[in-house]
Enzyme design. Structure first.
Site, PDB file in Angstrom:
ATOM      1  N   TYR A  54       0.856  -1.183   0.000  1.00 28.39           N
ATOM      2  CA  TYR A  54       0.000   0.000   0.000  1.00 28.39           C
ATOM      3  C   TYR A  54       0.891   1.232   0.000  1.00 28.39           C
ATOM      4  O   TYR A  54       1.851   1.298   0.778  1.00 28.39           O
ATOM      5  CB  TYR A  54      -0.896  -0.002   1.240  1.00 28.39           C
ATOM      6  CG  TYR A  54      -1.733   1.235   1.409  1.00 28.39           C
ATOM      7  CD1 TYR A  54      -2.804   1.502   0.547  1.00 28.39           C
ATOM      8  CD2 TYR A  54      -1.479   2.146   2.434  1.00 28.39           C
ATOM      9  CE1 TYR A  54      -3.581   2.643   0.709  1.00 28.39           C
ATOM     10  CE2 TYR A  54      -2.262   3.284   2.599  1.00 28.39           C
ATOM     11  CZ  TYR A  54      -3.311   3.529   1.741  1.00 28.39           C
ATOM     12  OH  TYR A  54      -4.076   4.652   1.907  1.00 28.39           O
ATOM     13  N   ASP A 112       9.305   2.870  -0.750  1.00 25.13           N
ATOM     14  CA  ASP A 112       8.313   3.547   0.070  1.00 25.13           C
ATOM     15  C   ASP A 112       8.629   3.204   1.525  1.00 25.13           C
ATOM     16  O   ASP A 112       8.290   2.134   2.017  1.00 25.13           O
ATOM     17  CB  ASP A 112       6.906   3.084  -0.323  1.00 25.13           C
ATOM     18  CG  ASP A 112       5.833   3.743   0.543  1.00 25.13           C
ATOM     19  OD1 ASP A 112       6.187   4.390   1.537  1.00 25.13           O
ATOM     20  OD2 ASP A 112       4.648   3.588   0.207  1.00 25.13           O
ATOM     21  N   LYS A 147       5.060   9.612   8.415  1.00 27.21           N
ATOM     22  CA  LYS A 147       4.943   9.152   9.810  1.00 27.21           C
ATOM     23  C   LYS A 147       6.029   9.734  10.725  1.00 27.21           C
ATOM     24  O   LYS A 147       5.947  10.878  11.119  1.00 27.21           O
ATOM     25  CB  LYS A 147       4.904   7.622   9.855  1.00 27.21           C
ATOM     26  CG  LYS A 147       3.732   7.063   9.018  1.00 27.21           C
ATOM     27  CD  LYS A 147       3.507   5.601   9.193  1.00 27.21           C
ATOM     28  CE  LYS A 147       2.568   4.998   8.179  1.00 27.21           C
ATOM     29  NZ  LYS A 147       1.168   4.938   8.529  1.00 27.21           N
TER      30      LYS A 147
HETATM   31  N1  PMP Z   1       3.043   4.235   2.179  1.00 23.98           N
HETATM   32  C1  PMP Z   1       3.038   3.354   3.181  1.00 23.98           C
HETATM   33  C2  PMP Z   1       4.034   2.234   3.180  1.00 23.98           C
HETATM   34  C3  PMP Z   1       2.106   3.478   4.214  1.00 23.98           C
HETATM   35  O1  PMP Z   1       2.096   2.577   5.195  1.00 23.98           O
HETATM   36  C4  PMP Z   1       1.192   4.554   4.179  1.00 23.98           C
HETATM   37  C5  PMP Z   1       0.156   4.751   5.246  1.00 23.98           C
HETATM   38  N2  PMP Z   1      -0.021   3.768   6.145  1.00 23.98           N
HETATM   39  C6  PMP Z   1       1.259   5.455   3.117  1.00 23.98           C
HETATM   40  C7  PMP Z   1       2.200   5.276   2.136  1.00 23.98           C
HETATM   41  C8  PMP Z   1       0.333   6.621   3.033  1.00 23.98           C
HETATM   42  O2  PMP Z   1       0.659   7.558   4.016  1.00 23.98           O
HETATM   43  P1  PMP Z   1      -0.427   8.624   4.515  1.00 23.98           P
HETATM   44  O3  PMP Z   1      -1.485   7.818   5.221  1.00 23.98           O
HETATM   45  O4  PMP Z   1       0.329   9.551   5.394  1.00 23.98           O
HETATM   46  O5  PMP Z   1      -0.963   9.303   3.307  1.00 23.98           O
END
Ligand code: PMP
Length: 429
Positions: free
Chosen positions: A144, A239, A267
């Site tokens: 994701y 990511d 995060k």
């Molecule tokens: N990439 C990863 C690996 C994530 O875990 C997340 C959110 N859990 C995101 C992107 C998206 O981040 P955000 O919720 O801050 O938009």
């Protein structure tokens, strides 16, 4: 355990917020029951509206490496209250935090701060396309990367599929540019590059998958990804929104010794305030406006609130150094092995998968290496486990396919309390 106030708040919330929440997983749909409404947090605990103190393994979905409201965050908040929360003009803070990021993760030669992880991955895809002049991208099933059109695409059957959108509202021509391969499958990756490599802008992946539950990369997988992308002139995008600064100061790239072209953070880099960042090789990053022609902008990008909280957090990481990660490792290892031991004693087949302070207890007999294997888990059993632990005052992420996060506030006593709760929970599944 009382939940009447949360119950009432949830009913009220459903009248004004879609499904009562602002992000779907919070609605408890996959585990049932009522989401707890939180009023405050301290260290490893959150307090809900009914006054229950719950051990928190969500840690704002990994954003909190030190737990709730550590003193250095409170101090940063106080400083921020004195200067302002947004100027929309450059500040020295942005330079300081970018330097700090580069010290911890040297492959972040240039940084662009944004407001969420999703914004960082969306910008990464646009930048990869702009820099290479190609439009296809490759992602892994079960990874994701935020609610981004090009990335909300899942696998179909076969080695690689032309993407089918996971969500209504994504035009098919957009999804069709996204090729999906199974995670940890070198052959599938090799064949998609052999067939279409010279049309692929980037391969984006979670170097440690956290969004199908915790699935580590198999030995050699990340290096294979590095070699193939280099051979075909595509960009490798890690990511690290979840893993950045969590599994090591330099993230998964440092842990596995594989350097991506671009990296997405989120995060922890905002210390609990809204944030994301796109970073990477200077020559690629400088395709972004105002130097290059790939557009990205944001009213609140680099705002002092997120930058101060992020900088304070990264400074703690730098100053506590290895000791911080050793301690996280030690508590997380004790938790994981304790859970494995209890489950096997109670005859419940589970796989406890873990890298550092991220872990998932999969309710399945076989190790999980990709999304297909993750989906074989017994989600009904997980839901019962989740509810039993909640009754005992332990709040897990409300889905089988999420990671639990430990923070520096999760000490041995908290781990032991959690294991006592697991003892009860596994006994009554
Ligand atoms: N990439 C990863 C690996 C994530 O875990 C997340 C959110 N859990 C995101 C992107 C998206 O981040 P955000 O919720 O801050 O938009």
């Amino acid at each position: 355990m009382r939940d009447d106030k949360s119950r009432k708040l949830y009913e009220k919330a459903c009248q004004v917020l879609v499904g009562g929440v602002n992000s779907p997983v919070r609605a408890f749909k996959s585990v049932g029951g009522i989401p707890r409404f939180i009023v405050s947090g301290k260290g490893a605990y959150v307090r809900d509206a009914d006054g229950n103190e719950l051990i928190d393994y969500i840690a704002s979905w990994g954003a909190l490496l030190f737990g709730h409201r550590p003193s250095f965050v409170q101090e940063a908040l106080a400083r921020c209250a004195e200067v302002g929360t947004s100027f929309g003009l450059p500040t020295e803070l942005e330079v300081q935090i970018a330097e700090r990021v580069r010290n911890l993760a040297p492959h972040a030669e240039r940084v662009r701060f944004v407001n969420s992880g999703s914004e960082a991955t969306a910008a990464a895809v646009r930048l990869a396309r702009g820099a290479t002049g190609r439009s296809r991208i490759v992602k892994c099933a079960g990874c994701y990367h935020g609610a981004v059109d090009a990335l909300l695409v899942r696998a179909g059957s076969g080695v690689a599929t032309f993407g089918i959108p996971d969500s209504f509202g994504i035009p098919e021509p957009v999804a069709a540019q996204t090729l999906v391969v199974p995670y940890n499958d070198e052959e599938a990756l090799e064949s998609v590059f052999t067939e279409l490599g010279d049309t692929i802008a980037c391969f984006i992946l979670e170097p440690i998958a956290g969004n199908m539950g915790l699935v580590p990369p198999l030995p050699g997988y990340l290096q294979k990804a590095r070699d193939l992308t280099r051979r075909y002139g595509s960009l490798l995008v890690f990511d690290e929104v979840m893993t950045g600064f969590r599994v090591s100061p330099g993230g998964a790239a440092q842990l596995y010794g594989v350097t991506p072209d671009l990296v997405c953070f989120g995060k922890i880099i905002g210390g609990g305030a809204p944030v994301g960042a796109l970073a990477g090789k200077a020559e690629i990053m400088e395709n972004l406006a105002p130097v290059g022609n790939v557009y990205h902008a944001g009213t609140l990008s680099g705002n002092p609130l997120s930058m101060m909280l992020g900088l304070a957090t990264l400074e703690q990481i730098a100053c506590r150094g290895e000791k911080l990660y050793r301690e996280l490792e030690s508590q997380s290892a004790a938790l994981a092995s304790g859970i494995g031991e209890i489950a096997s004693r109670k005859g419940v087949p589970v796989q406890v998968q873990r890298v550092g302070s991220m872990l998932t207890v999969f309710f399945t007999e076989h190790p999980v290496r990709n999304y297909e294997e993750a989906k074989k888990s017994d989600t009904t059993l997980f839901s019962r486990f989740f509810q039993r632990l909640l009754e005992c005052g332990v709040h897990l992420p409300p889905s089988q396919f999420e990671c639990w996060f430990l923070t520096a506030s999760h000490d041995r006593k908290i781990v032991e309390t959690t294991l006592d709760a697991c003892e009860k929970a596994f006994g009554t599944l």
